[in-house]
Motif scaffolding. Structure first.
Motif, PDB file in Angstrom:
ATOM      1  N   THR A  45       0.928  -1.266   0.013  1.00  0.00           N
ATOM      2  CA  THR A  45      -0.169  -0.093   0.130  1.00  0.00           C
ATOM      3  C   THR A  45       0.865   1.205  -0.061  1.00  0.00           C
ATOM      4  O   THR A  45       1.715   1.365   0.750  1.00  0.00           O
ATOM      5  CB  THR A  45      -0.872  -0.005   1.252  1.00  0.00           C
ATOM      6  N   LEU A  46       0.509   2.212  -1.128  1.00  0.00           N
ATOM      7  CA  LEU A  46       1.409   3.419  -1.083  1.00  0.00           C
ATOM      8  C   LEU A  46       0.549   4.372  -0.365  1.00  0.00           C
ATOM      9  O   LEU A  46      -0.611   4.905  -0.740  1.00  0.00           O
ATOM     10  CB  LEU A  46       1.397   3.772  -2.603  1.00  0.00           C
ATOM     11  N   LYS A  47       1.074   5.167   0.827  1.00  0.00           N
ATOM     12  CA  LYS A  47       0.536   6.126   1.539  1.00  0.00           C
ATOM     13  C   LYS A  47       1.064   7.530   1.461  1.00  0.00           C
ATOM     14  O   LYS A  47       2.227   7.705   1.716  1.00  0.00           O
ATOM     15  CB  LYS A  47       0.400   5.872   2.979  1.00  0.00           C
ATOM     16  N   SER A  97      -0.222   2.515  -8.882  1.00  0.00           N
ATOM     17  CA  SER A  97       0.677   1.595  -8.078  1.00  0.00           C
ATOM     18  C   SER A  97       0.144   0.315  -8.316  1.00  0.00           C
ATOM     19  O   SER A  97      -1.169   0.390  -8.553  1.00  0.00           O
ATOM     20  CB  SER A  97       0.703   2.078  -6.798  1.00  0.00           C
ATOM     21  N   VAL A 117      -3.529   2.710  -2.924  1.00  0.00           N
ATOM     22  CA  VAL A 117      -2.930   4.184  -2.902  1.00  0.00           C
ATOM     23  C   VAL A 117      -3.832   4.804  -1.809  1.00  0.00           C
ATOM     24  O   VAL A 117      -5.126   4.837  -1.979  1.00  0.00           O
ATOM     25  CB  VAL A 117      -2.847   4.666  -4.218  1.00  0.00           C
ATOM     26  N   ASN A 149      -5.531   5.254  -8.608  1.00  0.00           N
ATOM     27  CA  ASN A 149      -5.322   4.109  -9.318  1.00  0.00           C
ATOM     28  C   ASN A 149      -6.550   4.162 -10.283  1.00  0.00           C
ATOM     29  O   ASN A 149      -6.096   4.064 -11.665  1.00  0.00           O
ATOM     30  CB  ASN A 149      -5.155   2.942  -8.792  1.00  0.00           C
TER      31      ASN A 149
END
Length: 338
Positions: free
Chosen positions: A270-272, A292, A296, A320
């Protein structure tokens, strides 16, 4: 070397104690050694020099490996806080890849521009000693293949930490394939600004492990890199689905004119992006299918974020989905035109 002799005569008539900045320019009458004439520092000591600029000259080496008293001359670099190397078309070695020169380095600012013959800047062993480096700018170096090269073939167990580096700029480096060629982990714990443009052989910028160290990253601008496929690349051993990648201080991300960019992050984590105010600008990234590979997370309130793709603002929560829909629309438009 007549230019050096004239310089010695001039400096001998000045108060050397107060000289903090020295610029050497136009030294084209180089002798057979092709090396920067460090010997004149012994004749004209500059005990308080902090900034050195060498420009428009034909030196092949700045801090050479072979000197009769290398240890004593290394004190020169230990006093330097800023080094500028510009328009040195024959330069092959700065000396910053030699442990002798950087072991006591206090260099905070390094700018290298238009050095057409330079292929590398540091080794993994010397990079560890650049603990004071805060600003690194490299541009227009046609032969540069890597900023840091592995000192040994099995240089894979170390961590190289740039403890003070705040700004990184890589511009117009057509042969640059990687920032670092080895397998050690690079950490940039205080890096705030990253600018990369016209590095056409580079396929990714950061590994997952390095990206995790970018806790203070505030601004990232990437443009005109023809081969770039992702900004952050994942490796199997570190990219675990439950391990998040967070940028808690990122306020501006700009990705433009990256024709092969497929995603910002090519990993499943997970991109934070957690800063209360964040802007994401994406333009002319025609191959970008998703932002990603994993989820996200952006700030919840739409007034606290701005997402622009090809000049159009989007307010949806799912970055996304926005990027994917934009890719599908481009594909349909291309099909209709074909």
């Amino acid at each position: 070397m007549e230019g050096v002799k004239m310089l010695e005569k001039v400096l001998l008539h000045l108060d050397n104690q107060n000289i903090k900045y020295l610029k050497l320019q136009g030294f084209d009458d180089i002798d057979e050694s092709d090396a920067f004439p460090l010997e004149f520092f012994s004749k004209v000591p500059l005990p308080n020099i902090e900034m050195l600029a060498v420009v428009d000259s034909a030196f092949k080496e700045i801090f050479p490996s072979k000197l009769p008293d290398t240890e004593n001359y290394a004190k020169i670099l230990s006093r330097l806080k800023k080094l500028e190397l510009r328009n040195l078309h024959k330069l092959e070695s700065t000396g910053l890849e030699l442990l002798t020169w950087v072991a006591s380095s206090n260099l905070a600012w390094l700018e290298v521009e238009c050095c057409a013959s330079l292929k590398l800047l540091f080794t993994s062993s010397t990079a560890k000693y650049l603990v004071q480096l805060q600003h690194l700018y490299i541009s227009n170096c046609e032969a540069l293949q890597s900023v840091i090269v592995a000192y040994q073939l099995h240089d894979d167990d170390d961590v190289i930490t740039f403890q003070e580096l705040k700004e990184l700029s890589l511009s117009k480096l057509p042969k640059l394939e990687n920032f670092y060629t080895g397998k050690s982990t690079l950490n940039f714990p205080v890096l705030k600004d990253v600018m990369v443009t016209e590095c056409n052989r580079m396929e990714h910028l950061f590994t997952f492990s390095t990206a995790k160290s970018l806790k203070l990253l505030n601004k990232m601008e990437i443009s005109k890199c023809e081969s770039l496929k992702s900004i952050v690349v994942a490796t199997e051993e570190v990219d675990k689905p439950r391990e998040n990648l967070a940028f808690p201080n990122l306020e501006k991300l700009s990705l433009s004119q990256l024709p092969k960019l497929e995603s910002f992050f090519a990993g499943n984590s997970t991109l934070k992006i957690q800063k209360n105010w964040v802007e994401v600008w994406i333009s002319e990234c025609s191959s970008m299918k998703t932002f990603s590979q994993g989820d996200v997370e952006l700030p919840n309130h739409q007034n606290l974020r701005r997402v622009y793709i090809d000049g159009v603002r989007f307010s949806e929560d799912n970055l996304n989905a926005i990027v994917s829909q934009k890719f599908e629309n481009r594909s349909k438009e291309a099909a209709l035109m074909s």
